[in-house]
Design a protein around this motif. Structure first.
Motif, PDB file in Angstrom:
ATOM      1  N   UNK A 220      35.808  62.777  15.888  1.00 27.51           N
ATOM      2  CA  UNK A 220      35.124  64.069  15.805  1.00 27.51           C
ATOM      3  C   UNK A 220      34.666  64.347  14.376  1.00 27.51           C
ATOM      4  N   UNK A 221      35.583  64.141  13.427  1.00 25.68           N
ATOM      5  CA  UNK A 221      35.270  64.414  12.020  1.00 25.68           C
ATOM      6  C   UNK A 221      34.141  63.514  11.526  1.00 25.68           C
ATOM      7  N   UNK A 222      34.179  62.241  11.916  1.00 25.37           N
ATOM      8  CA  UNK A 222      33.128  61.304  11.489  1.00 25.37           C
ATOM      9  C   UNK A 222      31.758  61.755  12.005  1.00 25.37           C
ATOM     10  N   UNK A 223      31.690  62.152  13.262  1.00 29.55           N
ATOM     11  CA  UNK A 223      30.417  62.581  13.837  1.00 29.55           C
ATOM     12  C   UNK A 223      29.880  63.827  13.135  1.00 29.55           C
ATOM     13  N   UNK A 224      30.781  64.772  12.836  1.00 28.43           N
ATOM     14  CA  UNK A 224      30.352  65.978  12.120  1.00 28.43           C
ATOM     15  C   UNK A 224      29.916  65.617  10.703  1.00 28.43           C
ATOM     16  N   UNK A 225      30.715  64.810  10.031  1.00 29.43           N
ATOM     17  CA  UNK A 225      30.411  64.425   8.646  1.00 29.43           C
ATOM     18  C   UNK A 225      29.050  63.760   8.545  1.00 29.43           C
ATOM     19  N   UNK A 226      28.803  62.762   9.388  1.00 30.47           N
ATOM     20  CA  UNK A 226      27.540  62.026   9.315  1.00 30.47           C
ATOM     21  C   UNK A 226      26.346  62.914   9.643  1.00 30.47           C
ATOM     22  N   UNK A 227      26.552  63.906  10.503  1.00 31.73           N
ATOM     23  CA  UNK A 227      25.478  64.847  10.818  1.00 31.73           C
ATOM     24  C   UNK A 227      25.283  65.859   9.695  1.00 31.73           C
ATOM     25  N   UNK A 228      26.385  66.377   9.161  1.00 29.42           N
ATOM     26  CA  UNK A 228      26.324  67.443   8.163  1.00 29.42           C
ATOM     27  C   UNK A 228      25.785  66.970   6.822  1.00 29.42           C
ATOM     28  N   UNK A 229      26.105  65.746   6.448  1.00 29.15           N
ATOM     29  CA  UNK A 229      25.789  65.252   5.117  1.00 29.15           C
ATOM     30  C   UNK A 229      24.510  64.420   5.046  1.00 29.15           C
ATOM     31  N   UNK A 230      23.839  64.217   6.164  1.00 28.35           N
ATOM     32  CA  UNK A 230      22.757  63.219   6.215  1.00 28.35           C
ATOM     33  C   UNK A 230      21.603  63.492   5.246  1.00 28.35           C
ATOM     34  N   UNK A 231      21.401  64.746   4.851  1.00 29.58           N
ATOM     35  CA  UNK A 231      20.305  65.057   3.930  1.00 29.58           C
ATOM     36  C   UNK A 231      20.767  65.236   2.493  1.00 29.58           C
ATOM     37  N   UNK A 232      22.043  64.975   2.221  1.00 24.61           N
ATOM     38  CA  UNK A 232      22.576  65.166   0.873  1.00 24.61           C
ATOM     39  C   UNK A 232      22.356  63.947  -0.002  1.00 24.61           C
TER      40      UNK A 232
END
Length: 377
Positions: A220-232
């Motif tokens: 769950x955390x990986x999926x959120x992380x990769x989605x949340x940070x993708x434009x950083x």
């Protein structure tokens, strides 16, 4: 006055003895520095072990030791992260694990041989430090030398910025950390923000991470992380192997009172992981678990009074809606119960205005500044 560059030499590491010298150099280099915290030797060895660190499945590394007048004087790694370059369509090499005596000619020689190694493999520029990946310790400390670093954050000599600039490197990005204490935190403001968010998102709930189901939670955390940070800046999506390795390391130190997942209608939309600051114990262990390091951890872990919010992410469609404030508030309230006095929030990219505002809104003050550097080859 600096002696001749001819008194400097650099060795490309090929033997276990040379690698041991590379790993051990900081322990003597910082022996007179009050605020340097010796990292665990076993963790440093694992970082550089291709059999134990999944990062190297898609990366290459070369290690270099420096000597000045026959004595150990520094170290540096040259790194190619193929996944980073594929994701960004770049030819960027990295430097990492930089340590050096206060001598420009020594630093220049270290960087010259590392840059030559990267250039020979087609790299067009170099970024760093990353030790060895962007998900490990990164950056050079440039503000906050009179304070202990928090867990998984580096500490450096105050002259490193000048050495890097002298070797032709320029600032690429600053990483900020904010300190929130029980004295400075604005609990009333956090509580008002909670009420506002709950009115906007009435089905939101915050729950603790379930350590007994850590594999499912990590997914769950990986999926959120990769989605949340993708434009950083600096982002690359983390592989399941990298996150699994991270979870294995964190499971032994994560406290569920400071690790949460936010859900809306049962769907995970955000997470936050704060770690107890085990550096408060590591200060006196000189990097060794044996013979008494484990005992010190067992005796002192319940006396740790600081945490570090090391990972946080909100999926894009819910960013800017106050969920991050709710996650911080949950950790703050739990900290009051458990006797935690302070929390370090970071690192935060200096251009991430939204997260900087969140840190300031909950009562955080700028505490330390780390810098990433870049150079065209």
């Amino acid at each position: 006055m600096e002696s001749s560059p001819k008194s400097n030499s650099v060795t490309f590491i090929t033997t276990d003895v040379e690698k041991k010298e590379f790993i051990n150099f900081p322990y003597s280099h910082y022996e007179d520095d009050e605020y340097w915290v010796p990292p665990l030797l076993m963790e440093q060895k694992k970082l550089l072990n291709p059999q134990k660190n999944p990062f190297y499945k898609n990366a290459e590394i070369a290690l270099f030791n420096a000597e000045h007048e026959g004595k150990p004087a520094g170290r540096l790694a040259a790194i190619i992260d193929h996944r980073y370059n594929d994701y960004h369509n770049a030819k960027t090499g990295f430097f990492g694990f930089f340590e050096c005596i206060d001598r420009q000619s020594t630093a220049d020689l270290l960087f010259r041989v590392a840059e030559d190694w990267l250039r020979d493999r087609g790299m067009a520029d170099v970024l760093g430090p990353a030790n060895p990946s962007m998900m490990d310790e990164i950056g050079i400390l440039v503000e906050g030398f009179d304070k202990y670093p928090s867990i998984m954050m580096p500490y450096h000599k105050s002259y490193y910025d000048e050495l890097l600039k002298g070797s032709g490197y320029e600032k690429e990005m600053d990483l900020l950390t904010y300190l929130v204490t029980q004295d400075s935190v604005d609990r009333d403001r956090a509580n008002r923000a909670m009420e506002i968010v709950k009115k906007r998102l009435p089905s939101i709930s915050i729950r603790k991470i379930k350590l007994k189901k850590i594999k499912e939670e990590v997914k769950i955390i990986r999926e959120i992380f990769n989605s949340a940070w993708k434009n950083n800046w600096g982002f690359i999506p983390l592989s399941s192997e990298e996150f699994d390795a991270l979870a294995k390391d964190l499971k032994t130190i994560v406290d569920p009172d400071f690790a949460h997942i936010a859900e809306i209608d049962g769907k995970p939309v955000a997470f936050s992981v704060a770690l107890p600051d085990y550096n408060q114990i590591f200060r006196d262990m000189n990097g060794k678990l044996l013979p008494f390091g484990w005992l010190k951890i067992l005796i002192k872990k319940n006396k740790i009074d600081k945490v570090r919010t090391a990972l946080m992410g909100v999926i894009p469609e819910y960013q800017g809606r106050g969920i991050d404030v709710l996650l911080h508030r949950e950790a703050i309230e739990n900290g009051l119960v458990e006797g935690v006095y302070s929390s370090e929030v970071g690192w935060i990219l200096e251009n991430n205005v939204q997260m900087v505002r969140v840190a300031e809104k909950i009562g955080g003050t700028l505490d330390k500044r780390y810098r990433m550097y870049k150079k065209t080859l």
